[in-house]
Design an enzyme around this catalytic site. Structure first.
Site, short mmCIF file in Angstrom:
data_model
loop_
_atom_site.label_atom_id
_atom_site.label_comp_id
_atom_site.label_asym_id
_atom_site.label_seq_id
_atom_site.Cartn_x
_atom_site.Cartn_y
_atom_site.Cartn_z
CE1 TYR A 108 -3.86 -1.93 -0.41
CE2 TYR A 108 -2.86 -3.31 1.27
CZ TYR A 108 -3.80 -3.12 0.28
OH TYR A 108 -4.67 -4.13 -0.04
CG HIS A 137 -0.32 -10.98 -7.78
ND1 HIS A 137 -1.57 -10.43 -7.98
CD2 HIS A 137 0.13 -10.46 -6.62
CE1 HIS A 137 -1.85 -9.62 -6.98
NE2 HIS A 137 -0.83 -9.62 -6.13
CG PHE A 138 5.14 -9.56 -7.47
CD1 PHE A 138 6.17 -9.28 -8.34
CD2 PHE A 138 5.25 -10.66 -6.63
CE1 PHE A 138 7.29 -10.08 -8.38
CE2 PHE A 138 6.36 -11.48 -6.68
CZ PHE A 138 7.38 -11.18 -7.55
CG HIS A 139 6.47 -8.70 -12.83
ND1 HIS A 139 6.81 -9.82 -12.13
CD2 HIS A 139 7.65 -8.04 -13.05
CE1 HIS A 139 8.12 -9.85 -11.94
NE2 HIS A 139 8.65 -8.78 -12.48
NE ARG A 195 8.48 -15.41 -5.73
CZ ARG A 195 8.25 -14.46 -4.81
NH1 ARG A 195 7.27 -14.62 -3.95
NH2 ARG A 195 8.99 -13.39 -4.76
NE ARG A 196 12.18 -14.71 -3.60
CZ ARG A 196 12.16 -14.21 -2.39
NH1 ARG A 196 12.21 -15.02 -1.37
NH2 ARG A 196 12.12 -12.92 -2.18
C1 HEM Z 1 11.87 -5.28 -17.86
C2 HEM Z 1 10.86 -5.66 -17.15
C3 HEM Z 1 10.87 -6.82 -16.20
C4 HEM Z 1 11.12 -8.14 -16.46
C5 HEM Z 1 11.42 -8.76 -17.79
C6 HEM Z 1 11.02 -8.84 -15.20
C7 HEM Z 1 11.21 -10.20 -15.05
C8 HEM Z 1 11.16 -10.89 -13.86
C9 HEM Z 1 11.22 -12.32 -13.70
C10 HEM Z 1 11.38 -13.33 -14.83
C11 HEM Z 1 11.12 -12.59 -12.38
C12 HEM Z 1 11.07 -13.96 -11.73
C13 HEM Z 1 12.39 -14.45 -11.31
C14 HEM Z 1 12.29 -15.69 -10.47
O1 HEM Z 1 11.29 -15.90 -9.77
O2 HEM Z 1 13.23 -16.48 -10.51
C15 HEM Z 1 11.02 -11.35 -11.69
C16 HEM Z 1 10.92 -11.21 -10.33
C17 HEM Z 1 10.62 -10.03 -9.68
N1 HEM Z 1 10.37 -8.79 -10.28
FE1 HEM Z 1 10.55 -8.37 -12.25
N2 HEM Z 1 10.72 -7.96 -14.21
C18 HEM Z 1 10.61 -6.70 -14.79
C19 HEM Z 1 10.30 -5.53 -14.15
C20 HEM Z 1 9.99 -5.42 -12.81
C21 HEM Z 1 9.52 -4.23 -12.18
C22 HEM Z 1 9.27 -2.90 -12.87
C23 HEM Z 1 9.34 -4.53 -10.87
C24 HEM Z 1 8.87 -3.67 -9.75
C25 HEM Z 1 8.93 -2.40 -9.69
C26 HEM Z 1 9.73 -5.91 -10.69
C27 HEM Z 1 9.72 -6.57 -9.48
C28 HEM Z 1 10.07 -7.89 -9.30
C29 HEM Z 1 10.13 -8.55 -8.02
C30 HEM Z 1 9.87 -7.92 -6.65
C31 HEM Z 1 10.50 -9.87 -8.26
C32 HEM Z 1 10.67 -10.98 -7.23
C33 HEM Z 1 12.06 -11.10 -6.79
C34 HEM Z 1 12.21 -12.19 -5.77
O3 HEM Z 1 11.55 -13.23 -5.88
O4 HEM Z 1 13.00 -11.99 -4.84
N3 HEM Z 1 10.10 -6.43 -11.89
N4 HEM Z 1 11.02 -10.32 -12.62
#
Ligand code: HEM
Ligand code: CU
Ligand code: CU
Lengths: 168, 562
Positions: B243, B390-392, B453-454
């Site tokens: 939030y 979801h959180f994307h 995930r992760r």
């Molecule tokens: C270029 C755009 C983006 C791409 C291609 C992308 C891709 C990904 C992917 C593939 C994962 C999963 C990784 C995994 O679970 O192993 C991930 C995790 C995540 N992404 Fe993104 N993402 C993008 C932008 C963003 C943005 C703008 C945010 C937030 C402002 C964000 C926040 C997160 C968070 C918090 C995680 C989880 C990290 C974790 O599990 O510790 N992402 N992203």
């Protein structure tokens, strides 16, 4: 009716369903949790990860048949595998998983079942489900646990019921 | 095209504003700069993750710089995007909305600089171990994974820095009240203060975790820790933090978008009520992130689930109010029919379009959120790539694309340079929408197929044949977002360095059809709401926390497993 009164009318017309929808969801959850019995892990006790080798039941990880068709699977998670990594049970068995970790936090998710638990050192995770369909079920560690996290998985093999224990 | 020039404010007063608020502009600008540098780097790792899923490993070539591979990249992606980008943007943005809404500068500009200094100092301290692969513990830093103490100390300083903005806001409110006795607090200032108040309350959790568990333990002052206690304190902050990200986006949707759409805010009282409900309900529901945790009773999990559905109510109020305002805008611009008014909205305005597209994806994110919140249904999706999907939609789009949309008028306003290319900005908004829509859809699907995930899926020894055909679509979505990001950064860099010098007015505050005079005055008095909020937190958390603390053996040693 002036614009403001009309506005109030719209507000009420929106507010009522906004209250009703979450309540409907809640009722559904409570019914499935208590009537169907799909619940989440709860308090199952603490355990010291340093003395697991001498603490029952984790001193002897493995599958135990408690009664016909009723099993208990005692499992430890550690970097980067489960002990035991593979379990074999006959279809129709009800299995209680009792799991803990030797080191860091791991995950334990059995695909296509409700089994989904965090495995935390110092804590016992416990959940029960019934395996009706024969087949291979992958078990994934779904919490980041270190550099080899993507190699951490196990398997549950559910064999067709007739090949299993007698009396069924 | 009239980017950000929706207002008829004469330029002379615009120059006067620039003089009065020059320090605030500089503070906001610097915060935004840090935020978007973080996002650039963080976003890059996102693309690399999606490529890795498909067997394209870009971590080897960069190994001389970052030794930690996929997981170090993922830790950076999480920390930079959702801890650094969001927090710095929000502090800059709320500094702006608070002061412009009151029409007076910060009560203490010195404190404003101290805020920025403490946050930036903290960031630098935390960045070092992260970049050296000594803090590859993800943005959730669950013990017993043990990071370098500087990582925890740096992050704590960032949080402490943010608290100072609330102090400044309260002092500014006092000044404004003294000069405007009996006047209702302007809506944007009201919402900005409520947001920071909620944040300060909820960060009690993570601050306690850092100060009493993680920092002494990582320094070696105590030998053991308690992971479930740490997780409980983390999620005490970790749910309301969403939030903290969303409300600043709502501030734009409530206070600027109605006017940008060509109309008025539907209801000011309803807006105030929804923010008060967020203040009260955001915190006492954090256990919904721990449904699958051992050591916490099912009863309290279920109670938190019930309250989580409660917070769905102010979300629906927001949805209604914002959509009604859009409709008012569409009709004011000559739109007709049940739905055809949508086409009369100013779709050629990048700031407007970006934010409305963000809202559309957020509607799907909200629906998915209901599923995540659903106690036992959560078992299907918990910690699968469904959650990443979801959180994307929520923080990755509703928040990020809204913040980008805001910068399309805010950056020209505070730098005095026209937006370099509005058409490029429009293309950026649509590509983000499209790329994220695709990416997220397939991540949800893969989650339903139990993909964890992760996880460095591309290197997993259990790659499933049914996942494989979907992974390329995840990559295509990511590549479209990559293009979108390039369009964004090119446009912004060109605006700042080569944009036409011109005094650009801020987007004006929207007026309301049903104004503050229709709302009860008690909404402007924070005391009763703070009291209720406090009581609910105690009821919902005290039994669990007291039991965990009183029974903890604090005996789990830390380790480095990466
Ligand atoms: C270029 C755009 C983006 C791409 C291609 C992308 C891709 C990904 C992917 C593939 C994962 C999963 C990784 C995994 O679970 O192993 C991930 C995790 C995540 N992404 Fe993104 N993402 C993008 C932008 C963003 C943005 C703008 C945010 C937030 C402002 C964000 C926040 C997160 C968070 C918090 C995680 C989880 C990290 C974790 O599990 O510790 N992402 N992203
Ligand atoms: Cu793992
Ligand atoms: Cu949450």
């Amino acid at each position: 009716m002036n614009q403001k009164q009309l506005g109030y009318l719209f507000e009420i017309a929106w507010i009522l369903p906004s209250v009703a929808v979450p309540i409907a969801f809640l009722v559904a959850i409570v019914i499935t949790a208590f009537a169907v019995g799909i619940s989440v892990p709860g308090e199952a006790g603490r355990v010291d990860p340093k003395t697991l080798n001498t603490t029952a039941p984790f001193d002897k990880p493995g599958l135990r048949e408690l009664a016909p068709g009723r099993y208990e699977a005692v499992i430890t998670a550690q970097l980067f595998n489960f002990t035991p990594g593979e379990l074999e049970i006959p279809a129709g068995s009800k299995v209680t998983f009792i799991v803990t970790s030797r080191d860091v936090i791991h995950g334990y998710k059995v695909e296509n079942t409700p089994i989904n638990m965090m495995i935390v050192p110092g804590q016992i995770s416990r959940m029960t489900t019934t395996f009706d369909q024969p087949g291979e079920y992958y078990v994934y560690c779904h919490e980041y646990c270190g550099g080899g996290h993507h190699l951490m998985a196990g398997k549950i093999i559910v064999t067709p019921a007739q090949s299993a224990s007698s009396g069924r | 095209m009239a980017t950000a020039r929706v207002s008829g404010v004469p330029l002379a007063s615009e120059r006067a504003d620039a003089a009065v608020f020059s320090t605030e502009h500089r503070l906001t600008g610097l915060n935004l700069l840090v935020a978007f540098i973080a996002l650039a780097l963080g976003g890059l790792f996102g693309v690399m993750q999606a490529l890795q899923y498909n067997g394209i490993d870009l971590y080897k070539p960069i190994a001389p710089v970052l030794r930690g591979g996929y997981y170090q990249g993922l830790a950076l992606h999480g920390v930079l995007n959702v801890l650094v980008f969001t927090t710095f943007f929000i502090i800059g943005w709320l500094t702006f909305t608070t002061t412009r809404s009151f029409g007076i500068p910060l009560a203490s500009r010195t404190l404003g600089w101290v805020t920025f200094g403490v946050m930036t100092g903290g960031l630098l301290i935390a960045a070092l171990p992260l970049l050296l692969n000594n803090a590859t513990v993800m943005f959730t830093f669950y013990p017993p994974l043990k990071a370098d103490p500087f990582f925890y100390i740096g992050l704590t300083l960032v949080v402490v820095g943010t608290w100072l903005l609330l102090a400044n806001q309260v002092m500014t409110l006092r000044q404004w009240r003294a000069a405007n006795p009996g006047v209702r607090i302007p809506l944007a200032a009201f919402m900005s203060i409520v947001t920071m108040t909620m944040w300060v309350i909820c960060t009690f959790g993570v601050a306690t975790e850092m100060l009493f568990l993680l920092i002494p333990w990582s320094l070696g002052l105590v030998q053991g820790t308690d992971p479930v206690l740490a997780r409980t304190l983390f999620w005490f902050t970790g749910h309301p933090i969403v939030y903290f990200w969303l409300l600043p986006a709502y501030i734009s949707w409530y206070n600027f978008i109605p006017k940008q759409a060509g109309g008025k805010l539907f209801s000011d009282p309803m807006a105030r009520v929804s923010f008060i409900l967020f203040l009260i309900l955001s915190t006492p529901i954090g256990l919904h992130h721990q449904y699958t945790d051992p050591g916490i009773s099912e009863t309290w999990k279920l109670i938190h689930a019930i309250f989580t559905f409660g917070v769905f109510f102010p979300s629906l109020l927001t949805f209604f109010n914002v959509v009604a305002s859009l409709e008012h805008g569409g009709r004011s611009r000559g739109g007709k029919g049940w739905l055809m008014w949508v086409f009369s909205l100013p779709w050629r305005e990048p700031s407007f379009t970006a934010q409305v597209l963000a809202m559309i994806l957020f509607a799907f994110g909200g629906a998915g959120g209901l599923i995540n919140a659903s106690y036992n249904i959560n078992l299907v999706v918990h910690n699968t790539s469904w959650i990443s999907g979801h959180f994307h939609l929520t923080v990755g789009t509703a928040v990020t694309l809204t913040f980008m949309g805001i910068t399309y008028w805010l950056v020209p306003h505070i730098t005095g340079r026209k937006l370099w290319s509005p058409p490029m900005a429009l293309a950026q908004a649509w590509t983000w929408f499209l790329g994220m829509g695709m990416f997220s859809h397939w991540m949800h699907q893969l989650g339903l197929m139990s993909m964890p995930r992760r996880t460095a899926i591309g290197a997993a020894n259990y790659m499933q044949p049914e996942w494989q055909p979907l992974l390329p679509f995840v990559m295509i979505g990511a590549l479209i977002m990559f293009v979108s990001a390039i369009l964004y950064y090119l446009n912004m860099i060109m605006t700042i360095t080569a944009g036409k010098k011109e005094a650009v007015p801020m987007a004006p505050f929207a007026r309301a059809i049903s104004g503050p005079e229709d709302s009860p005055r008690v909404l402007d008095n924070f005391k009763p709401w703070l009291t209720i909020s406090f009581i609910l937190i105690v009821i919902n958390y005290a039994p669990t926390l007291i039991r965990l603390i009183s029974t903890t053996p604090l005996n789990i040693p830390g380790m480095r497993s990466w």
